[in-house]
Every structure is written in C-alpha cells, then in structure tokens.
Design an enzyme around this catalytic site. Structure first.
Site, short mmCIF file in Angstrom:
data_model
loop_
_atom_site.label_atom_id
_atom_site.label_comp_id
_atom_site.label_asym_id
_atom_site.label_seq_id
_atom_site.Cartn_x
_atom_site.Cartn_y
_atom_site.Cartn_z
N SER A 29 -1.93 -1.47 2.27
CA SER A 29 -1.22 -1.49 3.55
C SER A 29 -1.23 -0.08 4.13
O SER A 29 -2.02 0.76 3.74
CB SER A 29 0.19 -2.03 3.36
N ASN A 30 -0.38 0.19 5.10
CA ASN A 30 -0.33 1.51 5.74
C ASN A 30 1.10 1.84 6.13
O ASN A 30 2.01 1.05 5.91
CB ASN A 30 -1.27 1.54 6.96
N ARG A 31 1.30 3.00 6.73
CA ARG A 31 2.64 3.53 6.98
C ARG A 31 3.29 3.06 8.27
O ARG A 31 4.33 3.58 8.68
CB ARG A 31 2.62 5.05 6.97
#
Ligand code: C5P
Length: 221
Positions: A29-31
């Site tokens: 995933s990402n931030r």
C-alpha cells in the site's frame, strides 16, 4: 467557495490508498490518508453537487455524500469507478492508486524460509486514463504528487491522459501525505493557478470553486 456553484451537477471522487494483496494477511500500500479526497468530496457536496465517493481503506469516517463505496484493491477501484463514471458530470481522481500489484495473491499465508522471497509485480490499470478515454467522459481532474519539475510532469500528464485539469502538489519529507495542510498548483490546457498553503478543507473549497469555473467555461464553448 461560491455557494451552489455545483448545484445540479454530479461529482464522482476517488480517494485514499489501495491495498494489493500478497497473501491473506499481507498487502502492498502507500501513505495516502484519504484526507484530501474526503475534503474534496465534502466541499463538492457543500457546493450543491450530488457526490459519490469511492474510497480505499482509510482511518476517516465517511462524509455525508449521496453514495459511499468502500473498495480495497486497484482492480476493485477500477470496477467501482468505471461502473459510475459516465453517469457523472465531473470525475476527480484523488486516490493514490497502486501502480503495481503482486501478479497473484497466495491462497495461504506465505511461510518464512531461510532464503529470499521474490514478488513479481504487474502494472495495474490506470483508472484516471480509462475515465478520460470514455466516449462520454466526465470533466476529468487528476492529481499529481511530484518531488521535482511539478509543471513539466503535470503538463505531460494532462496531455498523455487527456485530462481537463491536473492539481499538482509537492511531496516528500513533511509535505502533502498524512498532513493536514497542503498547497496545489493547478494546470489546465492554456492556464494555471496557484492555490497557496491552507488546510485541506479550505484548499478543497478553492479547488471546487476553480473546477466549477473551468467546467462552466468549457460548457459555454
Ligand atoms: O501518473 P500518475 O500515477 O502520477 O497520476 C496520478 C493520478 O492518476 C491521480 O489522479 C491518480 O488518482 C490517478 N491514477 C489512477 N489509476 C492508476 C494510477 C493513478 O487513477 N492506476
């Protein structure tokens, strides 16, 4: 923003990160926190639009919009957005969609071994480009997060994805992601405007104002 500037219009917003399964308990995933997208959805609703929000997993509570659709992966988000895009006047893609996903998700939890583990990643489909390629495409707004040459990349994205507008922000240490404040540099064919640093709620209102203005200018041609 101007009250009622989107009255009678429908707006589809994508927001948040996506999760790409590696196995039943792990993902890539990402931030992205979803804050900017949720603020945009809220501002569009407050401006009088009928709003649909398609969201990846976030820690935020869903805003009061006409329809809220929770999704996980980039593939789920593609389906949810493409099923609805043509029936909306405006599409605002704020989601941080994963560009790559594991080629398959293991059916069972991957066990630890002594050796290295190699994951093969496949490119996901570009949702924004797919929306902009629809024959009856909505007014299409993309986001761009860059660490250098903001205008160069934003203008290239505008042209390559056939977008009507790109809202670009600088990212990196302490900027944009997971923050409450943001600033945007907005580009459209033949124009640009700076929306200076403000809370994401205030900034979203200014962006909605600008979208309403440019949408009106396009419709008037
Ligand atoms: O080309 P880039 O990924 O930087 O473009 C960012 C924009 O494209 C964002 O608006 C994002 O929501 C959208 N995007 C998308 N589907 C992807 C990748 C990005 O809709 N697979």
């Amino acid at each position: 923003f101007r009250p009622g500037c989107l009255a009678g219009l429908s707006v589809l917003v994508s927001a948040g990160p996506t999760r790409e399964a590696i196995d039943p308990v792990r993902f890539l995933s990402n931030r992205s926190s979803g804050k900017m997208g949720y603020a945009v959805a809220r501002a569009a609703a407050a401006a009088g639009a009928r709003v649909t929000l398609v969201s990846g997993p976030t820690a935020l509570s869903p805003p009061a919009v006409a329809e809220f659709v929770a999704v996980e992966s980039a593939a789920d988000m593609y389906q949810a957005v493409m099923a609805r895009a043509a029936s909306h006047d405006i599409y605002i893609g704020t989601a941080a969609v994963a560009d790559y996903a594991p080629e398959y998700a293991a059916a069972g939890k991957i066990k630890k071994t002594a050796g290295e583990l190699t994951l093969t990643l496949r490119k996901t489909r570009d949702i924004l480009a797919a929306v902009a390629a629809l024959p009856d495409k909505p007014y299409t707004v993309g986001f761009a997060a860059e660490t250098d040459d903001l205008e160069g990349y934003a203008r290239a994205k505008l042209a390559a994805k056939n977008l009507d507008m790109v809202a670009a922000n600088w990212v990196g240490e302490g900027k944009a992601f997971e923050q409450d404040d943001n600033a945007l540099e907005v580009f459209w064919p033949g124009g640009r405007r700076t929306l200076p640093t403000a809370s994401k709620a205030v900034l979203a209102g200014r962006l909605i104002d600008l979208i309403a203005e440019r949408y009106g200018a396009r419709a008037a041609v």
